[in-house]
Scaffold this motif. Structure first.
Motif, short mmCIF file in Angstrom:
data_model
loop_
_atom_site.label_atom_id
_atom_site.label_comp_id
_atom_site.label_asym_id
_atom_site.label_seq_id
_atom_site.Cartn_x
_atom_site.Cartn_y
_atom_site.Cartn_z
N ALA A 334 0.80 -1.14 0.11
CA ALA A 334 -0.03 -0.19 0.08
C ALA A 334 0.93 1.43 0.00
CB ALA A 334 -0.83 -0.12 1.30
N ASN A 335 0.20 2.41 -0.56
CA ASN A 335 1.01 3.55 -0.49
C ASN A 335 1.15 4.00 0.97
OD1 ASN A 335 1.38 3.63 -3.19
ND2 ASN A 335 -0.76 4.54 -3.54
N ASP A 336 0.15 4.29 1.69
CA ASP A 336 0.18 4.60 3.09
C ASP A 336 -0.07 3.16 4.06
OD1 ASP A 336 0.40 5.74 5.44
OD2 ASP A 336 -1.44 7.15 5.11
N PRO A 337 1.03 2.37 4.26
CA PRO A 337 0.60 1.24 4.97
C PRO A 337 -0.04 1.46 6.37
CG PRO A 337 2.95 1.32 4.17
CD PRO A 337 2.50 2.60 4.00
N ASP A 338 0.40 2.66 7.14
CA ASP A 338 -0.15 2.72 8.36
C ASP A 338 -1.73 2.93 8.48
OD1 ASP A 338 2.25 2.57 9.51
OD2 ASP A 338 2.75 4.64 9.47
N SER A 339 -2.15 3.50 7.21
CA SER A 339 -3.83 3.89 7.41
C SER A 339 -4.54 2.71 7.26
CB SER A 339 -3.80 4.83 6.09
OG SER A 339 -3.75 4.10 4.68
N CYS A 340 -3.69 1.46 6.78
CA CYS A 340 -4.54 0.27 6.31
C CYS A 340 -4.61 -0.80 7.52
CB CYS A 340 -3.72 -0.49 5.15
SG CYS A 340 -3.76 0.40 3.91
N LEU A 341 -4.03 -0.50 8.91
CA LEU A 341 -3.87 -1.31 9.95
C LEU A 341 -4.89 -1.08 10.72
CD1 LEU A 341 -0.03 -0.64 10.82
CD2 LEU A 341 -1.19 -2.27 9.28
N THR A 342 -5.19 -2.13 11.27
CA THR A 342 -6.53 -2.38 12.40
C THR A 342 -6.00 -3.44 13.52
OG1 THR A 342 -8.04 -2.26 10.67
CG2 THR A 342 -8.90 -3.26 12.76
N PRO A 343 -6.04 -2.65 14.77
CA PRO A 343 -5.59 -3.55 15.78
C PRO A 343 -6.69 -4.68 16.05
CG PRO A 343 -5.67 -1.40 16.46
CD PRO A 343 -6.36 -1.54 15.12
N VAL A 344 -6.24 -5.73 16.35
CA VAL A 344 -6.96 -7.14 16.31
C VAL A 344 -7.17 -7.51 18.08
CG1 VAL A 344 -6.94 -9.52 15.93
CG2 VAL A 344 -6.18 -7.63 14.02
N SER A 345 -8.30 -7.53 18.33
CA SER A 345 -8.48 -7.94 19.82
C SER A 345 -8.54 -9.39 19.76
CB SER A 345 -9.83 -7.45 20.40
OG SER A 345 -10.76 -7.93 19.52
N PRO A 346 -8.51 -10.29 21.04
CA PRO A 346 -8.45 -11.50 21.08
C PRO A 346 -9.80 -12.13 20.44
CG PRO A 346 -7.48 -10.62 23.08
CD PRO A 346 -7.70 -9.68 22.16
N GLN A 347 -10.97 -11.61 20.81
CA GLN A 347 -12.12 -12.11 19.99
C GLN A 347 -12.28 -11.92 18.45
OE1 GLN A 347 -14.50 -14.01 21.62
NE2 GLN A 347 -15.16 -14.24 19.35
N HIS A 348 -11.46 -10.83 18.04
CA HIS A 348 -11.52 -10.58 16.62
C HIS A 348 -10.53 -11.61 15.79
CE1 HIS A 348 -10.67 -7.69 13.37
NE2 HIS A 348 -11.36 -8.48 12.70
N PHE A 349 -9.47 -11.97 16.75
CA PHE A 349 -8.69 -13.04 16.14
C PHE A 349 -9.48 -14.34 15.87
CE2 PHE A 349 -5.73 -16.36 16.86
CZ PHE A 349 -4.65 -16.10 15.79
N ILE A 350 -10.07 -14.65 16.82
CA ILE A 350 -10.92 -16.05 16.72
C ILE A 350 -11.98 -15.74 15.67
CG2 ILE A 350 -12.51 -17.59 17.81
CD1 ILE A 350 -9.70 -17.58 19.06
N ASP A 351 -12.57 -14.60 15.35
CA ASP A 351 -13.66 -14.41 14.54
C ASP A 351 -13.04 -14.25 12.91
OD1 ASP A 351 -15.55 -14.18 16.49
OD2 ASP A 351 -15.36 -11.94 16.56
N LEU A 352 -11.72 -14.01 12.75
CA LEU A 352 -11.18 -13.97 11.62
C LEU A 352 -11.07 -15.53 10.75
CD1 LEU A 352 -8.16 -11.51 11.93
CD2 LEU A 352 -9.99 -11.41 10.47
N PHE A 353 -11.22 -16.50 11.80
CA PHE A 353 -11.24 -17.83 11.29
C PHE A 353 -12.49 -18.62 11.40
CE2 PHE A 353 -7.01 -16.21 12.69
CZ PHE A 353 -6.16 -16.42 11.56
N LYS A 354 -13.45 -18.05 11.55
CA LYS A 354 -14.66 -18.48 11.63
C LYS A 354 -15.26 -18.56 10.24
CE LYS A 354 -15.99 -18.06 16.28
NZ LYS A 354 -17.00 -17.34 17.35
N PHE A 355 -15.55 -19.64 9.58
CA PHE A 355 -15.87 -19.74 8.02
C PHE A 355 -17.43 -20.15 8.08
CE2 PHE A 355 -11.39 -20.79 7.81
CZ PHE A 355 -10.91 -19.77 7.70
#
Length: 355
Positions: A334-355
């Motif tokens: 990305a041209n501005d990498p910092d603008s694309c970052l999102t902090p991931v909470s523990p629950q968000h980490f679990i939700d990323l892999f729920k299909f």
């Protein structure tokens, strides 16, 4: 009836490197030599049988060594890149998808527990996996999970920091394992049931060690927290976001106990964790008609989740769909990498892999 043919699971032919290149190693050559014509058919059959038995014993010995290593190794799987591409479906460019176990293997949690900023984050993540995602872990991910857990227990027993967090984690994990073992056959449990029973016994042993943990009194000739002025001690208490830490600190000295009972402190804690509409619905008044903010906090905690606060978390790049730790970085386009970052909470980490 024994199977006497070549096993398709065998390691295959043996090869040796010569000046003319790689050649297949013939087991009979060095035994027969030039006297092959002098051997009878019976002797030749005996030699073949002995060679075959030797091959089987060699393969069996290799398998035993491999099983012993796999069951007793304490090392985690290490990867050169400490980031992972989060893929939820197959595309023309990439086939397959990323699982929770694969992410747990790729992201270096063993080193993360040594960082005081990430310790609480890893504990919370392990706790969420223990409650709901333990059966979704692969065999390798299970091994890494319990290796990281063992390192956390050893760390707490050595430095006496955060025993309350690891006790809560082990309580949730032991409860989950008891249910899974009791209902074996009704749920998908990867691995031998005896391995899970041994893990449960290990967890119970860790719980016993933590319950018997005696924190020695530190003798220091320098300045302590009690030597600070009252307004500085009060300012330190106002920086706390965990109610249990405030109560524990208030049990150390009479002065800190008095400061920990300050209603303004609990009012600020309620305002930090809950919205105004939430604590207006559960207003609790004391006998004098004033709001009891401490009692109200623990009442609100039963109905609404408290805010989670961590020193450092995993980051998710929305542009690259990559999950990584801040200090390790990732190959972002990305041209501005910092603008694309999102902090991931523990629950968000679990939700990323729920299909």
């Amino acid at each position: 009836m024994p199977f006497l043919g070549q096993d398709w699971r065998s390691p295959g032919w043996s090869w040796i490197k010569t000046e003319d290149g790689w050649k297949r190693f013939e087991y009979l050559n060095h035994k027969l030599g030039d006297n092959i014509n002098e051997l009878t058919l019976e002797e030749l059959d005996n030699d073949k049988e002995n060679i075959y038995v030797g091959d089987v014993c060699e393969v069996a010995a290799k398998k035993r060594k491999k099983d012993f290593f796999n069951n007793n190794t304490k090392s985690q799987f290490f990867f050169q890149e400490r980031w992972i591409y989060v893929q939820k479906e197959s595309t023309r460019e990439r086939h397959g998808y990323c699982t929770l176990g694969e992410a747990f293997n790729r992201l270096d949690f063993s080193s993360a527990i040594q960082d005081v900023r990430r310790f609480n984050y890893v504990i919370k993540l392990l706790q969420l996996i223990a409650k709901s995602q333990l059966t979704s872990l692969s065999g390798a991910a299970q091994k890494n999970y319990f290796n990281v857990l063992e390192k956390i227990v050893r760390k707490v027993l050595d430095d006496h920091h955060n025993p309350r967090l690891i006790k809560a984690l082990l309580n949730d994990l032991s409860s989950t394992l008891c249910i899974l073992i009791r209902e074996v056959g009704k749920c998908v449990l990867i691995g031998n049931i005896n391995i899970w029973v041994c893990r449960l016994e290990t967890i119970l042993n860790w719980q016993q060690q933590l319950n018997n943990l005696q924190i020695p009194k530190q003798v220091s000739n320098g300045m302590t927290l009690s030597d600070l002025p009252l307004h500085m001690q009060n300012n330190i208490l106002f920086k706390f976001s965990d109610a249990c830490d405030i109560i524990s600190l208030g049990q150390t000295t009479p002065t800190l106990h008095m400061l920990s009972e300050d209603q303004q402190l609990w009012k600020k804690l309620c305002q930090f964790h809950f919205a105004e509409k939430q604590f207006c619905r559960h207003l609790i008044l004391s006998e004098k008609g004033h709001v009891d903010w401490k009692l109200m906090f623990f009442t609100l905690q039963k109905y609404y989740p408290v805010k989670e606060q961590y020193g450092d978390t995993l980051q998710f790049c929305r542009h690259c769909s990559i999950l990584f730790w801040n200090d390790s970085g990732h190959p972002c386009t990305a041209n501005d990498p910092d603008s694309c970052l999102t902090p991931v909470s523990p629950q968000h980490f679990i939700d990323l892999f729920k299909f």
